[in-house]
Design a protein around this motif. Structure first.
Motif, PDB file in Angstrom:
ATOM      1  N   SER A  86       0.833  -1.198   0.000  1.00 62.07           N
ATOM      2  CA  SER A  86       0.000   0.000   0.000  1.00 62.07           C
ATOM      3  C   SER A  86       0.866   1.245   0.000  1.00 62.07           C
ATOM      4  CB  SER A  86      -0.913   0.005   1.230  1.00 62.07           C
ATOM      5  OG  SER A  86      -1.577   1.245   1.341  1.00 62.07           O
ATOM      6  N   ARG A  87       0.394   2.295  -0.668  1.00 60.33           N
ATOM      7  CA  ARG A  87       1.110   3.563  -0.696  1.00 60.33           C
ATOM      8  C   ARG A  87       0.656   4.507   0.414  1.00 60.33           C
ATOM      9  NH1 ARG A  87       1.194   4.822  -7.231  1.00 60.33           N
ATOM     10  NH2 ARG A  87       2.810   3.328  -7.763  1.00 60.33           N
ATOM     11  N   LEU A  88      -0.281   4.066   1.246  1.00 60.90           N
ATOM     12  CA  LEU A  88      -0.718   4.896   2.356  1.00 60.90           C
ATOM     13  C   LEU A  88       0.424   5.094   3.342  1.00 60.90           C
ATOM     14  CD1 LEU A  88      -4.258   3.407   3.083  1.00 60.90           C
ATOM     15  CD2 LEU A  88      -3.728   5.533   1.894  1.00 60.90           C
ATOM     16  N   ARG A  89       0.511   6.284   3.924  1.00 56.66           N
ATOM     17  CA  ARG A  89       1.543   6.567   4.913  1.00 56.66           C
ATOM     18  C   ARG A  89       1.188   5.858   6.214  1.00 56.66           C
ATOM     19  NH1 ARG A  89       2.435  12.549   7.227  1.00 56.66           N
ATOM     20  NH2 ARG A  89       0.528  11.941   8.279  1.00 56.66           N
ATOM     21  N   ARG A  90       2.023   4.974   6.654  1.00 56.82           N
ATOM     22  CA  ARG A  90       1.770   4.237   7.878  1.00 56.82           C
ATOM     23  C   ARG A  90       2.929   4.451   8.850  1.00 56.82           C
ATOM     24  NH1 ARG A  90      -2.562   1.067   6.899  1.00 56.82           N
ATOM     25  NH2 ARG A  90      -2.965   0.379   4.780  1.00 56.82           N
ATOM     26  N   LEU A  91       2.616   4.319  10.153  1.00 53.30           N
ATOM     27  CA  LEU A  91       3.662   4.417  11.163  1.00 53.30           C
ATOM     28  C   LEU A  91       4.522   3.175  11.113  1.00 53.30           C
ATOM     29  CD1 LEU A  91       1.561   5.890  14.104  1.00 53.30           C
ATOM     30  CD2 LEU A  91       3.092   7.114  12.563  1.00 53.30           C
ATOM     31  N   SER A  92       5.818   3.359  11.309  1.00 52.00           N
ATOM     32  CA  SER A  92       6.741   2.231  11.168  1.00 52.00           C
ATOM     33  C   SER A  92       6.623   1.240  12.320  1.00 52.00           C
ATOM     34  CB  SER A  92       8.182   2.756  11.074  1.00 52.00           C
ATOM     35  OG  SER A  92       8.494   3.536  12.215  1.00 52.00           O
ATOM     36  N   THR A  93       6.122   1.682  13.473  1.00 52.35           N
ATOM     37  CA  THR A  93       6.000   0.807  14.639  1.00 52.35           C
ATOM     38  C   THR A  93       4.527   0.658  14.991  1.00 52.35           C
ATOM     39  OG1 THR A  93       8.126   1.589  15.476  1.00 52.35           O
ATOM     40  CG2 THR A  93       6.680   0.432  17.032  1.00 52.35           C
ATOM     41  N   ALA A  94       4.003  -0.541  14.909  1.00 50.46           N
ATOM     42  CA  ALA A  94       2.613  -0.790  15.255  1.00 50.46           C
ATOM     43  C   ALA A  94       2.437  -0.734  16.766  1.00 50.46           C
ATOM     44  CB  ALA A  94       2.169  -2.148  14.719  1.00 50.46           C
ATOM     45  N   MET A  95       1.235  -0.427  17.215  1.00 56.11           N
ATOM     46  CA  MET A  95       0.968  -0.378  18.650  1.00 56.11           C
ATOM     47  C   MET A  95       1.215  -1.737  19.289  1.00 56.11           C
ATOM     48  SD  MET A  95       0.033   1.547  21.203  1.00 56.11           S
ATOM     49  CE  MET A  95      -0.989   2.958  20.777  1.00 56.11           C
ATOM     50  N   SER A  96       0.930  -2.803  18.540  1.00 62.08           N
ATOM     51  CA  SER A  96       1.134  -4.155  19.079  1.00 62.08           C
ATOM     52  C   SER A  96       2.607  -4.490  19.271  1.00 62.08           C
ATOM     53  CB  SER A  96       0.489  -5.185  18.149  1.00 62.08           C
ATOM     54  OG  SER A  96       1.023  -5.089  16.837  1.00 62.08           O
ATOM     55  N   ASP A  97       3.523  -3.721  18.632  1.00 62.99           N
ATOM     56  CA  ASP A  97       4.958  -3.956  18.790  1.00 62.99           C
ATOM     57  C   ASP A  97       5.512  -3.307  20.056  1.00 62.99           C
ATOM     58  OD1 ASP A  97       4.967  -5.325  16.389  1.00 62.99           O
ATOM     59  OD2 ASP A  97       5.495  -3.560  15.200  1.00 62.99           O
ATOM     60  N   LEU A  98       4.733  -2.467  20.688  1.00 60.51           N
ATOM     61  CA  LEU A  98       5.168  -1.802  21.910  1.00 60.51           C
ATOM     62  C   LEU A  98       4.879  -2.698  23.115  1.00 60.51           C
ATOM     63  CD1 LEU A  98       3.824   1.774  21.100  1.00 60.51           C
ATOM     64  CD2 LEU A  98       6.184   0.962  20.913  1.00 60.51           C
ATOM     65  N   PRO A  99       5.545  -2.490  24.257  1.00 58.43           N
ATOM     66  CA  PRO A  99       5.319  -3.335  25.440  1.00 58.43           C
ATOM     67  C   PRO A  99       3.843  -3.340  25.861  1.00 58.43           C
ATOM     68  CG  PRO A  99       7.268  -1.974  25.745  1.00 58.43           C
ATOM     69  CD  PRO A  99       6.619  -1.495  24.489  1.00 58.43           C
ATOM     70  N   GLN A 100       3.407  -4.448  26.430  1.00 64.01           N
ATOM     71  CA  GLN A 100       2.019  -4.583  26.853  1.00 64.01           C
ATOM     72  C   GLN A 100       1.656  -3.523  27.896  1.00 64.01           C
ATOM     73  OE1 GLN A 100      -0.216  -6.759  25.480  1.00 64.01           O
ATOM     74  NE2 GLN A 100      -1.719  -5.583  26.666  1.00 64.01           N
ATOM     75  N   SER A 101       2.629  -3.150  28.743  1.00 65.82           N
ATOM     76  CA  SER A 101       2.355  -2.126  29.755  1.00 65.82           C
ATOM     77  C   SER A 101       2.024  -0.780  29.109  1.00 65.82           C
ATOM     78  CB  SER A 101       3.572  -1.976  30.686  1.00 65.82           C
ATOM     79  OG  SER A 101       4.738  -1.643  29.937  1.00 65.82           O
ATOM     80  N   PHE A 102       2.663  -0.465  27.976  1.00 65.02           N
ATOM     81  CA  PHE A 102       2.365   0.780  27.258  1.00 65.02           C
ATOM     82  C   PHE A 102       0.961   0.712  26.663  1.00 65.02           C
ATOM     83  CE2 PHE A 102       2.306   3.801  23.838  1.00 65.02           C
ATOM     84  CZ  PHE A 102       3.092   4.852  24.278  1.00 65.02           C
TER      85      PHE A 102
END
Length: 572
Positions: A195-211
């Motif tokens: 996709s050519r849509l601008r997406r964030l490089s880090t998904a929320m699921s890639d962040l620690p569960q506490s975050f």
């Protein structure tokens, strides 16, 4: 032009070759020559500056807006097709040697594949890929990603279709769905273009569960899920506002990861307001913010300071230190004024022809809705809604969120024998002020016809939301915005965001009366007249300047017209 580009044949070479060829009818030659001349006339690019390749030709054609030249889109399409025929006939573009040739009949194996396609839309999307494989004598079971990539490259060189990237993505998606749905066909999976849509490089699921848990708790606090909590928010925000705040938090976390911060160190939202991390966020976001006044960066950092103070309960020295770091980074509150982009956009309506196209656009679209029998239900409904959307915004500059949520019987009050109205309650407006408009007769007549005849013929009943799908479910914010932008561009000649209608209405009022900021405030629903005065000061000053120049011209004309006294002979 580059050296490489000079070595390629251009459209001027193709044009000259076609003109020198014999065996073509006089009418055919005339139409083909006119098509080449039209490319130059509509685009302003000389034929010798356009390489004779489909990507370069399409790059030029995409700059042509039919409405701006007073022609239909079909005229530009016919021009493109004739130019492509000329490129083929000249022999200078080998990629188009088979353009518009009759395809080979599908083999029995491919006929079976196409018979298993679920819908007409899927069949139309996959048609070109299937015939490409069939023409190259490939069986369904051997087709793989390599063949799909070759097809994508072939299409880019030979097709004049707009938005080919989306078509290729849809082709790959439908192929993979067919493979899963019909395993007996033995099809291989295809890797579709990204996709050519601008997406964030880090998904929320890639962040620690506490975050992630912290983000959920913050959202619950924003919307006021527990109004009896010790730190309950005094004034909960709407669901959409809470989602917007969470997107900003997510973007901040992704920005930090891109800057080299380990995702594992982001154990909670409190980490984002640590002085060292906050400084990193400010500098990194400032570097990538493309807005003229760093508006996005200012809003995001202000949100972090707000949550540090109200949600995390940080002490005053800590919150003040964040404000100092924000100031030291050179990020200050944006000035409430129109951007240069919007200034240039609304200034196009200084041309009477542009304003005329806008005023006539709803009527022109409505004629297509009523008289074009070939329109599908989906297209007919979309065109009708586009006509109503443009018609409403031209005379009633609603915010897009309020426009999207217009509902018959609630915010749209139709009176067939009286004055119809649009009434937006105060709880649904940004400024928390009720907005009410009397709908002009010509717009009210279209809305009534849509409600009583056009929509029921498609839905089987009268609609509830004004903007709905063919199943009656209301369309979303983004769908309505795209709908209005697409038809505005087709009928007026350039791209304009629906929110810019508000700027246009302010411009037209202030052009007629430079000091009428109170009228602008009431029309747009601003909380205070100071907002209208500050935001549209540029429009008022321009109009006042033109008025002053006109007064000077009138003074000079009076001086020139005044009779001059003749001096008597012999007097000094």
């Amino acid at each position: 032009m580059t050296t490489d580009r000079k070595n390629r044949p251009t459209l001027a070479d193709v044009h000259a070759t076609v003109r020198s060829q014999t065996g073509m009818s006089v009418e055919r030659r005339r139409r083909m020559e006119n098509s080449f001349n039209s490319v130059w006339r509509y685009s302003g690019v000389a034929l010798q500056d356009i390489p004779a390749t489909m990507p370069e030709l399409m790059k030029v054609l995409r700059t042509i807006e039919p409405a701006a030249h007073g022609v239909k889109r079909a005229t530009i399409t016919n021009m493109r097709n004739l130019v492509m025929h000329g490129m083929k006939q000249s022999g200078l573009v080998p990629e188009l040697a088979r353009y518009r040739e009759i395809r080979k009949p599908l083999s029995p194996a491919w006929s079976v594949v196409m018979s298993r396609v679920a819908s007409l839309h899927e069949k139309a999307t996959m048609w070109a890929f299937v015939h490409y494989l069939n023409d190259n004598d490939l069986q369904p079971q051997v087709a793989d990603t390599t063949h799909f990539s070759a097809f994508v490259q072939h299409t880019e060189k030979t097709s004049g279709r707009a938005n080919q990237h989306a078509l290729m993505r849809a082709t790959g998606r439908y192929w993979n769905e067919l493979r899963i749905r019909c395993p007996d066909l033995g099809l291989q999976g295809m890797a579709t273009p990204p996709s050519r849509l601008r997406r964030l490089s880090t998904a929320m699921s890639d962040l620690p569960q506490s975050f992630q848990d912290d983000a959920k708790r913050y959202r619950a606090w924003l919307v006021g899920e527990d109004i009896f909590a010790d730190n309950a928010r005094l004034r909960p925000v709407s669901e959409s506002t809470a989602d917007n705040y969470l997107r900003r938090i997510h973007r901040v976390a992704s920005t930090l990861v891109d800057a080299g911060v380990s995702p594992d160190s982001l154990t909670g939202i409190a980490v984002l307001v640590e002085p060292k991390i906050f400084k990193c966020i400010a500098n990194t976001m400032k570097a990538v913010d493309k807005s003229a006044q760093l508006a996005e960066t200012f809003s995001t950092l202000s949100l972090l300071i707000q949550l540090a103070n109200a949600w995390l309960g940080c002490d005053k020295p800590h919150v003040d230190s964040l404000r100092v770091k924000m100031k030291n980074a050179g990020i200050k509150k944006p000035t409430a004024t129109m951007t240069n982009k919007n200034m240039k956009l609304v200034s196009q309506f200084d041309d009477p022809n542009t304003l005329k196209r806008l005023v006539n656009a709803p009527t022109a679209i409505w004629k297509r809705v009523k008289h074009d029998a070939d329109l599908s239900d989906r297209t007919r409904l979309a065109k009708a809604q586009a006509a109503l959307g443009i018609g409403i915004l031209t005379v009633m500059p609603l915010r897009l969120a309020n426009l999207t949520e217009l509902t018959f019987g609630k915010t749209i009050i139709l009176r067939p024998r009286g004055t119809s109205s649009i009434i937006i309650p105060m709880e649904a407006t940004k400024s928390h002020r009720e907005i009410a408009f009397d709908i002009p007769d010509h717009v009210a007549q279209m809305i009534l016809e849509y409600y009583e005849h056009i929509a029921p013929e498609i839905l089987g009943r009268s609609p509830e939301p004004l903007f709905c799908r063919t199943d009656g479910i209301g369309k979303g914010f983004a769908q309505v915005r795209y709908l209005i932008q697409a038809y505005f561009k087709e009928y007026v000649g350039f791209r304009m965001n629906p929110h810019a209608f508000r700027h246009l209405c302010a411009k037209m009022i202030l052009d007629n009366d430079p000091g009428a900021h109170t009228l602008v405030q009431e029309l747009l629903g601003h909380k205070s007249v100071e907002t209208s005065t500050a935001f549209y000061a540029g429009l008022s000053s321009r109009r006042a300047g033109r008025h002053h120049a006109k007064l000077i011209e009138q003074t000079m004309e009076r001086e020139d017209a005044a009779p001059r006294r003749r001096r008597k002979m012999g007097t000094k």
